[in-house]
Structure formats: structure tokens, C-alpha cells
Design an enzyme around this catalytic site. Sequence first.
Site, PDB file in Angstrom:
ATOM      1  N   ASN A  92       0.987  -1.306   0.046  1.00  0.00           N
ATOM      2  CA  ASN A  92      -0.055  -0.097   0.076  1.00  0.00           C
ATOM      3  C   ASN A  92       0.724   1.244  -0.113  1.00  0.00           C
ATOM      4  OD1 ASN A  92      -1.934   1.913   0.036  1.00  0.00           O
ATOM      5  ND2 ASN A  92      -2.517   1.562   2.390  1.00  0.00           N
ATOM      6  N   TRP A  93       0.917   2.003  -1.303  1.00  0.00           N
ATOM      7  CA  TRP A  93       1.921   3.051  -1.134  1.00  0.00           C
ATOM      8  C   TRP A  93       1.190   4.397  -0.857  1.00  0.00           C
ATOM      9  CZ3 TRP A  93       4.039   2.160  -6.915  1.00  0.00           C
ATOM     10  CH2 TRP A  93       5.026   1.065  -6.751  1.00  0.00           C
ATOM     11  N   LYS A  94      -0.155   4.509  -0.371  1.00  0.00           N
ATOM     12  CA  LYS A  94      -0.665   5.529   0.268  1.00  0.00           C
ATOM     13  C   LYS A  94      -0.542   6.831  -0.767  1.00  0.00           C
ATOM     14  CE  LYS A  94      -0.249   3.079   4.426  1.00  0.00           C
ATOM     15  NZ  LYS A  94      -0.106   3.290   6.173  1.00  0.00           N
ATOM     16  N   HIS A 142      -9.363   0.784   5.038  1.00  0.00           N
ATOM     17  CA  HIS A 142      -8.129   0.873   5.486  1.00  0.00           C
ATOM     18  C   HIS A 142      -8.354   1.812   6.939  1.00  0.00           C
ATOM     19  CE1 HIS A 142      -3.890   2.162   6.340  1.00  0.00           C
ATOM     20  NE2 HIS A 142      -3.569   1.260   5.693  1.00  0.00           N
ATOM     21  N   GLU A 186      -6.788   4.272   8.010  1.00  0.00           N
ATOM     22  CA  GLU A 186      -6.553   5.657   7.740  1.00  0.00           C
ATOM     23  C   GLU A 186      -7.827   6.242   7.118  1.00  0.00           C
ATOM     24  OE1 GLU A 186      -1.914   5.031   7.350  1.00  0.00           O
ATOM     25  OE2 GLU A 186      -3.044   5.535   5.456  1.00  0.00           O
ATOM     26  N   GLU A 193      -5.284  -4.994  10.528  1.00  0.00           N
ATOM     27  CA  GLU A 193      -4.188  -4.060  11.216  1.00  0.00           C
ATOM     28  C   GLU A 193      -4.557  -3.332  12.304  1.00  0.00           C
ATOM     29  OE1 GLU A 193      -4.055  -1.673   7.232  1.00  0.00           O
ATOM     30  OE2 GLU A 193      -6.024  -0.986   7.934  1.00  0.00           O
ATOM     31  N   GLY A 195       2.419   2.770  10.870  1.00  0.00           N
ATOM     32  CA  GLY A 195       3.297   3.950  10.770  1.00  0.00           C
ATOM     33  C   GLY A 195       3.790   4.387  12.018  1.00  0.00           C
ATOM     34  N   SER A 228       3.153  -1.832  10.289  1.00  0.00           N
ATOM     35  CA  SER A 228       4.679  -1.983  10.678  1.00  0.00           C
ATOM     36  C   SER A 228       5.654  -3.379  10.096  1.00  0.00           C
ATOM     37  CB  SER A 228       5.078  -1.128  12.075  1.00  0.00           C
ATOM     38  OG  SER A 228       4.718  -0.085  12.346  1.00  0.00           O
ATOM     39  N   GLY A 260       3.176  -1.184   4.381  1.00  0.00           N
ATOM     40  CA  GLY A 260       3.086   0.109   4.105  1.00  0.00           C
ATOM     41  C   GLY A 260       4.518   0.625   3.657  1.00  0.00           C
TER      42      GLY A 260
END
Length: 250
Positions: free
Chosen positions: A8-10, A96, A98, A169, A175, A214, A235
Site C-alpha cells: 500500500n503506497w498510500k 483501511h 486511515e 491491521e 506507521g 509496521s 506500508g
Amino acid sequence: MKKIIAANWKMNKNSKEAVETITELSAILNNSLPDEKEVIIFPPFISLEASTHALVSGPFQFGAQDIYPAKEGAFTGEISPSMILDAGAAWVLTGHSERRHILHENNTFVGQKTSFALACGLNVIACVGETLEEREAGKLYDVLTAQLNQTLAKLPTPLSPERLVIAYEPVWAIGTGKTANNEDIIEAHAIIRELLKDIIGTSVSQTRILYGGSVKAENASEIIKLENVDGLLVGGASLKAESFAKIICA
């Protein structure tokens, strides 16, 4: 069933950077993957089509980081399933942490996205997980139950089990540099497996459950060997080809 390693490159990488990373990653892996692995890359929307066309033929699958549950219409800034498919991608992330905790998406909305994406022909990695406060309050089971029941409330039928993947997650490990310990992961994944038995029935053994939080080259090989861990959602460590290649081969 193959284990999934998802990147997941966000909100990172423009089209040029995405293509460079994919090309470098393919070269490191000699354009092939370990027999027991499959890799899915989730670039930003703006880089998605360039990513899917980066290699004439390659070992990677691609997906979008989000979706809106409508075919078209006055939804400024949103992306439909047909647009994702047209860009050459086959997967989408829903729920997700976020999206849930920064953009305040609730379980019902995540469920709408999940069911609509599947009905439109996309494969889905649906994300669930608790905050630190919820874990410390002993609410892990309740949180996962609510998230899964509503996220998977209206699945299209019939549905091939390989098309739906669950990613656990823990919000407090995303993160932050903190990783859930082995016991935490085993406990959560066992709860998810049991809950899935009630929700989707007999195909639960074929439903893959990923761990995300992480993940890095140093811990990937240990985590992926744990019971009920069928892959990893990565991530920051997926942004560089060299570190992500190590995780793929872990």
C-alpha cells in the site's frame, strides 16, 4: 493457496516514480515470484494506470486504494469500479484504518464499498483492526465483530473465496514503528477466522487473512509463519524496491 504480499503506497509516488519502483522491483526478482507468493501493489489513483502498464508482462497484480460505491454520477473526487478496471487493476482496498480514523468512514459505508466492488468484478482486501484504547479496554472481539459483520453484510453470491481477503491491521501499529507481538497477531487472526465461519460459512478456510502494521524486512519472515497469517499488507517498507523484495522473499 498462495500467500499475498500487498504493497500500500498510500499518498506516495507520482507516475514516473511508480514505474521506476515497479521496474526496479521486477529486476531484483528476475521478473518472477516465489512459487507460494502473489504480489499486489496499490499505487495512488494518479499512478495506477502507469503502474499497470509499467511492464509488458510482469509478476505483479494491481489495485486501487479506495472506491466509491456507485457506477457514475456527481461524486466529486471519487473513483468508480469501472474506472479502476479500465486502468488495468483487479483489486481494491476497503476500510483501511486511515480511511476509518482520519476520514471517518464508518462500518456501514465500508460495507457498501466492499459489496459494490465485489459485485462489479473487483477483488477486495477489506481491512479491520482496533485502536490502542479499544485493545486496552478489552474490546478487541467486539470491535472485530462489528467491523466484520457490517463490512461483509451484503456480499454478492456466489462469491469465490479467493476474491475476498481480510487484512488485520491494529491501528496502533500502523506507521508507528510498533508491531503487534506474535501472541497479539495469533489472537486477532483466530478471532477473525471464527467470525468468518458465521459470516461466510464453509469457504472460510480458503479466505486469506493478512497482517498489516509496521511490517518490514526484519520481521516479515517471522510474522508470515504464524497460524492463520496468509500474507502481509505492507506500508512504508514497500516504497523502496529493495526492502519490499526482501519481504516478498521472506
